[in-house]
Scaffold this motif. Structure first.
Motif, PDB file in Angstrom:
ATOM      1  N   TYR A 104      29.871  14.163  34.367  1.00 45.73           N
ATOM      2  CA  TYR A 104      29.890  15.361  33.516  1.00 45.73           C
ATOM      3  C   TYR A 104      30.090  14.925  32.072  1.00 45.73           C
ATOM      4  CZ  TYR A 104      30.927  17.580  37.975  1.00 45.73           C
ATOM      5  OH  TYR A 104      30.887  17.990  39.278  1.00 45.73           O
ATOM      6  N   TRP A 105      29.459  15.621  31.155  1.00 45.60           N
ATOM      7  CA  TRP A 105      29.669  15.327  29.756  1.00 45.60           C
ATOM      8  C   TRP A 105      30.973  15.964  29.298  1.00 45.60           C
ATOM      9  CZ3 TRP A 105      24.216  16.846  30.385  1.00 45.60           C
ATOM     10  CH2 TRP A 105      23.377  15.743  30.404  1.00 45.60           C
ATOM     11  N   PRO A 106      31.652  15.331  28.346  1.00 47.31           N
ATOM     12  CA  PRO A 106      32.890  15.946  27.850  1.00 47.31           C
ATOM     13  C   PRO A 106      32.581  17.233  27.095  1.00 47.31           C
ATOM     14  CG  PRO A 106      32.309  14.022  26.538  1.00 47.31           C
ATOM     15  CD  PRO A 106      31.339  14.078  27.682  1.00 47.31           C
ATOM     16  N   ILE A 107      33.513  18.144  27.130  1.00 51.49           N
ATOM     17  CA  ILE A 107      33.365  19.403  26.395  1.00 51.49           C
ATOM     18  C   ILE A 107      33.979  19.169  25.019  1.00 51.49           C
ATOM     19  CG2 ILE A 107      33.991  21.845  26.328  1.00 51.49           C
ATOM     20  CD1 ILE A 107      34.252  21.647  29.435  1.00 51.49           C
ATOM     21  N   PRO A 108      33.237  19.454  23.957  1.00 47.45           N
ATOM     22  CA  PRO A 108      33.770  19.219  22.613  1.00 47.45           C
ATOM     23  C   PRO A 108      35.105  19.939  22.401  1.00 47.45           C
ATOM     24  CG  PRO A 108      31.437  19.726  22.508  1.00 47.45           C
ATOM     25  CD  PRO A 108      31.879  19.974  23.926  1.00 47.45           C
ATOM     26  N   GLU A 114      38.288  26.977  20.994  1.00 48.63           N
ATOM     27  CA  GLU A 114      37.770  28.339  20.845  1.00 48.63           C
ATOM     28  C   GLU A 114      37.866  29.146  22.133  1.00 48.63           C
ATOM     29  OE1 GLU A 114      33.949  28.788  18.987  1.00 48.63           O
ATOM     30  OE2 GLU A 114      34.417  27.247  17.512  1.00 48.63           O
ATOM     31  N   SER A 115      37.849  28.460  23.268  1.00 45.26           N
ATOM     32  CA  SER A 115      37.924  29.168  24.549  1.00 45.26           C
ATOM     33  C   SER A 115      39.358  29.480  24.941  1.00 45.26           C
ATOM     34  CB  SER A 115      37.276  28.332  25.652  1.00 45.26           C
ATOM     35  OG  SER A 115      38.125  27.273  26.046  1.00 45.26           O
ATOM     36  N   HIS A 120      37.489  23.286  30.279  1.00 48.84           N
ATOM     37  CA  HIS A 120      38.073  21.945  30.379  1.00 48.84           C
ATOM     38  C   HIS A 120      37.359  21.169  31.472  1.00 48.84           C
ATOM     39  CE1 HIS A 120      40.209  23.449  33.930  1.00 48.84           C
ATOM     40  NE2 HIS A 120      40.457  24.522  33.202  1.00 48.84           N
ATOM     41  N   ASN A 121      37.417  19.877  31.354  1.00 51.53           N
ATOM     42  CA  ASN A 121      36.879  18.975  32.373  1.00 51.53           C
ATOM     43  C   ASN A 121      38.040  18.111  32.802  1.00 51.53           C
ATOM     44  OD1 ASN A 121      35.716  17.025  33.899  1.00 51.53           O
ATOM     45  ND2 ASN A 121      33.984  16.660  32.560  1.00 51.53           N
TER      46      ASN A 121
END
Length: 126
Positions: A104-108, A114-115, A120-121
């Protein structure tokens, strides 16, 4: 191009395999095989083995969608991405740096903030 028809047909084969409707799974798999000039297969050809049929569907995805940059998503969906990357690469730099959470790509960080922490990962924290 948004989505290849062959991808949808192979998705049907995969879905019917999951429902244990093997004749239907073979029917949809054979739609791509016979169009490509390959011999149609049946569950008998697979020795009645669901795992062998799934592997044939996976291989057909690879052959049919070669170069369309969707392979990683298929491997992640099947839960075999990390193992396949290790098995199919001899690059020592890659092999020394790759980890299972890289599927999985990291979430900026800005998006996580903002969320309100809802995005989250968890794998990156391990």
């Amino acid at each position: 191009k948004i989505f290849r028809y062959a991808g949808a047909v192979l998705g049907m084969a995969e879905a019917y395999l999951g429902l244990e409707q093997y004749d239907q799974a073979c029917h949809y798999l054979n739609m791509t095989r016979t169009r490509a000039g390959l011999k149609a297969i049946s569950m008998d050809d697979m020795g009645g083995n669901k795992g062998v049929l799934m592997e044939e569907i996976r291989c057909e995805y690879a052959r049919e969608l070669l170069g369309e940059f969707t392979r990683k998503f298929d491997l992640v969906r099947w839960g075999i991405w990390y193992e396949k990357v290790l098995d199919c690469n001899a690059n020592s730099t890659l092999l020394s740096h790759i980890q299972p959470y890289h599927r999985y790509w990291p979430i900026p960080a800005e998006q996580v903030a903002e969320s309100g922490g809802n995005l989250h990962n968890d794998e990156y924290g391990e």
